[in-house]
Design an enzyme around this catalytic site. Structure first.
Site, PDB file in Angstrom:
ATOM      1  N   LYS A  15      -9.247 -22.375   7.077  1.00 22.31           N
ATOM      2  CA  LYS A  15      -7.855 -22.457   6.632  1.00 22.31           C
ATOM      3  C   LYS A  15      -7.340 -21.123   6.085  1.00 22.31           C
ATOM      4  O   LYS A  15      -6.226 -20.694   6.405  1.00 22.31           O
ATOM      5  CB  LYS A  15      -7.721 -23.556   5.582  1.00 22.31           C
ATOM      6  CG  LYS A  15      -6.318 -23.807   5.092  1.00 22.31           C
ATOM      7  CD  LYS A  15      -6.245 -25.057   4.235  1.00 22.31           C
ATOM      8  CE  LYS A  15      -6.960 -24.938   2.912  1.00 22.31           C
ATOM      9  NZ  LYS A  15      -8.382 -25.281   2.922  1.00 22.31           N
ATOM     10  N   VAL A  17      -8.462 -18.021   6.622  1.00 18.80           N
ATOM     11  CA  VAL A  17      -8.364 -17.002   7.671  1.00 18.80           C
ATOM     12  C   VAL A  17      -7.186 -17.308   8.588  1.00 18.80           C
ATOM     13  O   VAL A  17      -6.469 -16.395   9.023  1.00 18.80           O
ATOM     14  CB  VAL A  17      -9.681 -16.902   8.465  1.00 18.80           C
ATOM     15  CG1 VAL A  17      -9.567 -15.865   9.575  1.00 18.80           C
ATOM     16  CG2 VAL A  17     -10.832 -16.523   7.525  1.00 18.80           C
ATOM     17  N   LYS A  37      -1.152 -19.869  -3.294  1.00 19.86           N
ATOM     18  CA  LYS A  37      -2.319 -20.745  -3.411  1.00 19.86           C
ATOM     19  C   LYS A  37      -2.084 -21.648  -4.604  1.00 19.86           C
ATOM     20  O   LYS A  37      -2.053 -21.194  -5.762  1.00 19.86           O
ATOM     21  CB  LYS A  37      -3.596 -19.925  -3.587  1.00 19.86           C
ATOM     22  CG  LYS A  37      -4.872 -20.757  -3.682  1.00 19.86           C
ATOM     23  CD  LYS A  37      -5.229 -21.384  -2.340  1.00 19.86           C
ATOM     24  CE  LYS A  37      -6.575 -22.120  -2.427  1.00 19.86           C
ATOM     25  NZ  LYS A  37      -6.988 -22.666  -1.118  1.00 19.86           N
ATOM     26  N   THR A  41     -10.160 -23.095  -6.600  1.00 24.14           N
ATOM     27  CA  THR A  41     -11.344 -23.602  -7.283  1.00 24.14           C
ATOM     28  C   THR A  41     -12.584 -22.860  -6.808  1.00 24.14           C
ATOM     29  O   THR A  41     -12.605 -22.281  -5.726  1.00 24.14           O
ATOM     30  CB  THR A  41     -11.533 -25.114  -7.028  1.00 24.14           C
ATOM     31  OG1 THR A  41     -11.810 -25.328  -5.641  1.00 24.14           O
ATOM     32  CG2 THR A  41     -10.295 -25.896  -7.423  1.00 24.14           C
ATOM     33  N   GLU A 109      -0.753 -22.521   0.783  1.00 24.98           N
ATOM     34  CA  GLU A 109      -2.081 -22.951   1.224  1.00 24.98           C
ATOM     35  C   GLU A 109      -2.662 -23.970   0.256  1.00 24.98           C
ATOM     36  O   GLU A 109      -2.712 -23.744  -0.962  1.00 24.98           O
ATOM     37  CB  GLU A 109      -3.039 -21.769   1.343  1.00 24.98           C
ATOM     38  CG  GLU A 109      -4.401 -22.184   1.871  1.00 24.98           C
ATOM     39  CD  GLU A 109      -5.420 -21.052   1.876  1.00 24.98           C
ATOM     40  OE1 GLU A 109      -6.632 -21.377   1.938  1.00 24.98           O
ATOM     41  OE2 GLU A 109      -5.026 -19.890   1.805  1.00 24.98           O
ATOM     42  N   GLY A 112      -8.796 -27.643   0.449  1.00 25.85           N
ATOM     43  CA  GLY A 112      -9.424 -28.716   1.211  1.00 25.85           C
ATOM     44  C   GLY A 112      -8.422 -29.402   2.121  1.00 25.85           C
ATOM     45  O   GLY A 112      -7.595 -28.757   2.760  1.00 25.85           O
ATOM     46  N   GLY A 170      -9.417 -23.458  13.699  1.00 22.70           N
ATOM     47  CA  GLY A 170      -9.761 -22.418  12.729  1.00 22.70           C
ATOM     48  C   GLY A 170     -10.871 -21.497  13.146  1.00 22.70           C
ATOM     49  O   GLY A 170     -10.935 -20.346  12.675  1.00 22.70           O
ATOM     50  N   ALA A 201     -14.360 -17.268  16.347  1.00 15.96           N
ATOM     51  CA  ALA A 201     -15.365 -17.321  15.288  1.00 15.96           C
ATOM     52  C   ALA A 201     -15.602 -15.918  14.749  1.00 15.96           C
ATOM     53  O   ALA A 201     -15.685 -14.947  15.506  1.00 15.96           O
ATOM     54  CB  ALA A 201     -16.664 -17.909  15.831  1.00 15.96           C
ATOM     55  N   GLY A 202     -15.679 -15.807  13.431  1.00 10.91           N
ATOM     56  CA  GLY A 202     -15.932 -14.515  12.812  1.00 10.91           C
ATOM     57  C   GLY A 202     -14.707 -13.649  12.626  1.00 10.91           C
ATOM     58  O   GLY A 202     -14.824 -12.482  12.224  1.00 10.91           O
TER      59      GLY A 202
END
Length: 242
Positions: A15, A17, A37, A41, A109, A112, A170, A201-202
């Site tokens: 999320k 990224v 944000k 947490t 954003e 979770g 994602g 990915a990455g």
């Protein structure tokens, strides 16, 4: 679309990224961007939070965090255990609305998934999106199990009359398995909303300059990118079983 709420089907789906990619593409398109944000947490006071990570990757964006709690828990639980005041949906709305007067795009954003609780009254990101009358972008995982969580999230948004703008994968693996490849076709059906991107990915490990230059390639034009959903589906979706 001055405010866009970004949520995930759960934790660790990419999320933050994805939020950074949306911010980077918007900046590249000449838009001023703020990232909010609501509740951070699991981060110490001296650690970089999600909003700061978005700014590191995306470039010149305003990063704001409403509250920070040390334990990696749902915001309501983390606030209670830390003995601190929780963040409530109206506070998120007020902060986002103020940022929207100063920026072309505000990205809110969540923490979770959509229904993670912010406070003891059960306030959630879905409540904030409804009060803001803002569309939601859903970040989903690629593999097995994502269709269920995607459809549940989409149904919840519809029940609240909140617009689901679309779905972004994602983290698209270098070597996707059969479930992931099938989900390219099935995710839009589960969400009843378009597929608006897929991050490799990455992606978050790229140097910031490379991330900013490449981010528009991962997102559809609706998100200021140049990613082609039809071409991606034709390339990645498997042929019908014979």
């Amino acid at each position: 679309m001055p405010v866009l709420v970004i949520t995930g089907t759960g934790t660790e789906v990419g999320k933050t990224v994805a939020t950074a990619a949306v911010a980077a593409a918007a900046v590249a398109a000449g838009r001023s961007v703020a990232v909010l944000k609501a509740a951070q947490t699991g981060v110490r006071p001296d650690e970089r939070g999600d909003a700061e990570e978005v700014a590191r990757l995306a470039g010149p964006v305003t990063a704001r965090e409403l509250a920070r709690y040390p334990e990696p828990l749902a915001p309501a639980t983390a606030a209670r255990r830390a003995g601190r005041a929780p963040v409530r949906p109206p506070e998120v709305v007020e902060a986002a609305a103020k940022l929207a007067t100063e920026h072309d795009l505000v990205l809110v954003e969540g923490a979770g998934g959509l229904l993670v609780r912010f406070d003891e009254a059960g306030g959630t990101l879905a409540d904030a999106a409804r009060l803001l009358r803002a569309p939601v972008l859903l970040v989903a995982s690629a593999g097995l199990g994502t269709l269920n969580t995607t459809e549940l999230t989409a149904r919840e948004l519809r029940s609240r009359d909140v617009d689901l703008l679309g779905v972004v994968i994602g983290s698209w693996p270098d070597h996707p398995d059969l479930a992931s490849r099938c989900n390219v076709t099935d995710l839009p059906e589960a969400a009843t909303a378009p597929l608006l991107g897929a991050l490799p990915a990455g992606a978050g490990a790229l140097p910031p300059a490379a991330f900013r230059a490449t981010a528009p390639d991962w997102l559809a034009p609706r998100l200021n990118g140049r990613w082609d959903a039809e071409a991606f589906t034709a390339r990645e979706a498997p042929a019908p079983f014979a």
